[in-house]
Design a protein around this motif. Structure first.
Motif, PDB file in Angstrom:
ATOM      1  N   THR A  41      11.794   8.162   4.036  1.00 61.09           N
ATOM      2  CA  THR A  41      11.322   7.089   4.906  1.00 61.09           C
ATOM      3  C   THR A  41      12.171   7.021   6.162  1.00 61.09           C
ATOM      4  O   THR A  41      13.273   7.554   6.223  1.00 61.09           O
ATOM      5  CB  THR A  41      11.337   5.729   4.170  1.00 61.09           C
ATOM      6  OG1 THR A  41      10.661   4.750   4.972  1.00 61.09           O
ATOM      7  CG2 THR A  41      12.751   5.261   3.865  1.00 61.09           C
ATOM      8  N   GLN A 101       6.580  -2.281   6.693  1.00 63.74           N
ATOM      9  CA  GLN A 101       7.479  -1.377   5.998  1.00 63.74           C
ATOM     10  C   GLN A 101       7.255  -1.628   4.509  1.00 63.74           C
ATOM     11  O   GLN A 101       6.885  -2.745   4.154  1.00 63.74           O
ATOM     12  CB  GLN A 101       8.937  -1.706   6.347  1.00 63.74           C
ATOM     13  CG  GLN A 101       9.428  -1.102   7.639  1.00 63.74           C
ATOM     14  CD  GLN A 101       9.551   0.403   7.584  1.00 63.74           C
ATOM     15  OE1 GLN A 101       8.552   1.092   7.780  1.00 63.74           O
ATOM     16  NE2 GLN A 101      10.722   0.920   7.348  1.00 63.74           N
ATOM     17  N   GLU A 146       7.515   5.504   5.902  1.00 67.15           N
ATOM     18  CA  GLU A 146       7.185   6.651   5.058  1.00 67.15           C
ATOM     19  C   GLU A 146       6.158   7.541   5.757  1.00 67.15           C
ATOM     20  O   GLU A 146       6.226   8.773   5.686  1.00 67.15           O
ATOM     21  CB  GLU A 146       6.669   6.177   3.710  1.00 67.15           C
ATOM     22  CG  GLU A 146       7.741   5.500   2.873  1.00 67.15           C
ATOM     23  CD  GLU A 146       7.198   4.780   1.651  1.00 67.15           C
ATOM     24  OE1 GLU A 146       5.960   4.733   1.454  1.00 67.15           O
ATOM     25  OE2 GLU A 146       8.020   4.254   0.876  1.00 67.15           O
ATOM     26  N   LEU A 147       5.216   6.913   6.457  1.00 64.42           N
ATOM     27  CA  LEU A 147       4.201   7.659   7.202  1.00 64.42           C
ATOM     28  C   LEU A 147       4.836   8.453   8.346  1.00 64.42           C
ATOM     29  O   LEU A 147       4.533   9.629   8.544  1.00 64.42           O
ATOM     30  CB  LEU A 147       3.144   6.683   7.735  1.00 64.42           C
ATOM     31  CG  LEU A 147       1.905   7.271   8.380  1.00 64.42           C
ATOM     32  CD1 LEU A 147       1.167   8.200   7.427  1.00 64.42           C
ATOM     33  CD2 LEU A 147       0.983   6.144   8.841  1.00 64.42           C
ATOM     34  N   THR A 192       0.827  -1.208   0.000  1.00 61.60           N
ATOM     35  CA  THR A 192       0.000   0.000   0.000  1.00 61.60           C
ATOM     36  C   THR A 192       0.862   1.260   0.000  1.00 61.60           C
ATOM     37  O   THR A 192       2.071   1.213   0.221  1.00 61.60           O
ATOM     38  CB  THR A 192      -0.977  -0.003   1.188  1.00 61.60           C
ATOM     39  OG1 THR A 192      -2.053   0.877   0.902  1.00 61.60           O
ATOM     40  CG2 THR A 192      -0.309   0.428   2.468  1.00 61.60           C
ATOM     41  N   SER A 193       0.227   2.380  -0.239  1.00 61.91           N
ATOM     42  CA  SER A 193       0.940   3.659  -0.262  1.00 61.91           C
ATOM     43  C   SER A 193       0.592   4.477   0.979  1.00 61.91           C
ATOM     44  O   SER A 193      -0.438   4.250   1.621  1.00 61.91           O
ATOM     45  CB  SER A 193       0.559   4.455  -1.512  1.00 61.91           C
ATOM     46  OG  SER A 193      -0.785   4.910  -1.403  1.00 61.91           O
ATOM     47  N   VAL A 194       1.430   5.447   1.286  1.00 60.58           N
ATOM     48  CA  VAL A 194       1.166   6.356   2.390  1.00 60.58           C
ATOM     49  C   VAL A 194      -0.152   7.093   2.158  1.00 60.58           C
ATOM     50  O   VAL A 194      -0.931   7.291   3.095  1.00 60.58           O
ATOM     51  CB  VAL A 194       2.325   7.360   2.574  1.00 60.58           C
ATOM     52  CG1 VAL A 194       1.969   8.453   3.549  1.00 60.58           C
ATOM     53  CG2 VAL A 194       3.571   6.643   3.020  1.00 60.58           C
ATOM     54  N   TYR A 249       5.697   1.407   4.162  1.00 60.17           N
ATOM     55  CA  TYR A 249       4.757   2.511   4.352  1.00 60.17           C
ATOM     56  C   TYR A 249       4.704   3.038   5.779  1.00 60.17           C
ATOM     57  O   TYR A 249       4.430   4.224   5.978  1.00 60.17           O
ATOM     58  CB  TYR A 249       3.356   2.206   3.812  1.00 60.17           C
ATOM     59  CG  TYR A 249       2.556   1.153   4.533  1.00 60.17           C
ATOM     60  CD1 TYR A 249       1.905   1.423   5.730  1.00 60.17           C
ATOM     61  CD2 TYR A 249       2.406  -0.112   3.986  1.00 60.17           C
ATOM     62  CE1 TYR A 249       1.133   0.462   6.362  1.00 60.17           C
ATOM     63  CE2 TYR A 249       1.643  -1.078   4.610  1.00 60.17           C
ATOM     64  CZ  TYR A 249       1.007  -0.783   5.801  1.00 60.17           C
ATOM     65  OH  TYR A 249       0.249  -1.740   6.430  1.00 60.17           O
TER      66      TYR A 249
END
Length: 166
Positions: free
Chosen positions: A125, A108, A113-114, A79-81, A110
């Protein structure tokens, strides 16, 4: 809003061509999950919503916590941020729209990155250790959302793990 990010504990390596979502925790991963669950159980506010990736290893990580949780397809490893922020109803200008604490159990890259995005880090990240927890709090400061880091915890440094580090 408190956002608690918990990376899944150590998992088996997927066999060649194997399904990544079905990977199980190792014995070490099971110990990591139990330690962090005990720590979280002492610190999580009552009513914390728990959102979990549908992967086997995240479900095994959260199981020792003994709290109800919701599986969310938006939290799969790839998934993406932006997808995570959408799930949390988090807008860049106004911050989170959800009220109350949320524990997100995921993967990880994401999670890192979050963390980097919400804390305004220059790096894209941030490394989040397997089994580790990052606890963030967002508040309004001068009418603007501000996210601060409350704590970072890892299984190796919880009180019950000093006698069994590996």
């Amino acid at each position: 809003m408190d956002l608690i990010l918990w990376r899944h504990a150590e998992a088996e390596v997927a066999p060649e061509g194997g399904d990544d979502l079905s990977r199980s925790l190792t014995k070490k991963g099971e110990r990591q999950a139990m330690r962090m669950a005990a720590w979280l159980d002492r610190h999580l506010p009552e009513g914390t919503r728990v959102l979990v990736s549908p992967s086997r290893r995240t479900q095994q990580t959260v199981a020792p916590l003994g709290r109800k949780f919701k599986l969310r397809d938006e939290l799969v490893p790839e998934t993406s941020v932006e997808d995570v922020l959408h799930l949390l109803k988090w807008h860049p200008e106004t911050g989170p729209q959800l009220k109350g604490p949320v524990l997100l159990v995921g993967h990880q890259p994401y999670l890192g990155e979050l963390v980097a995005k919400l804390l305004g880090m220059q790096e894209h990240t941030c490394p989040v250790r397997k089994g580790g927890v990052w606890w963030l709090r967002t508040r309004l400061r001068d009418g603007q959302p501000q996210t601060v880091l409350l704590t970072v915890a890892c299984p190796e440094l919880t009180s019950s793990s000093w006698d069994d580090r590996s």
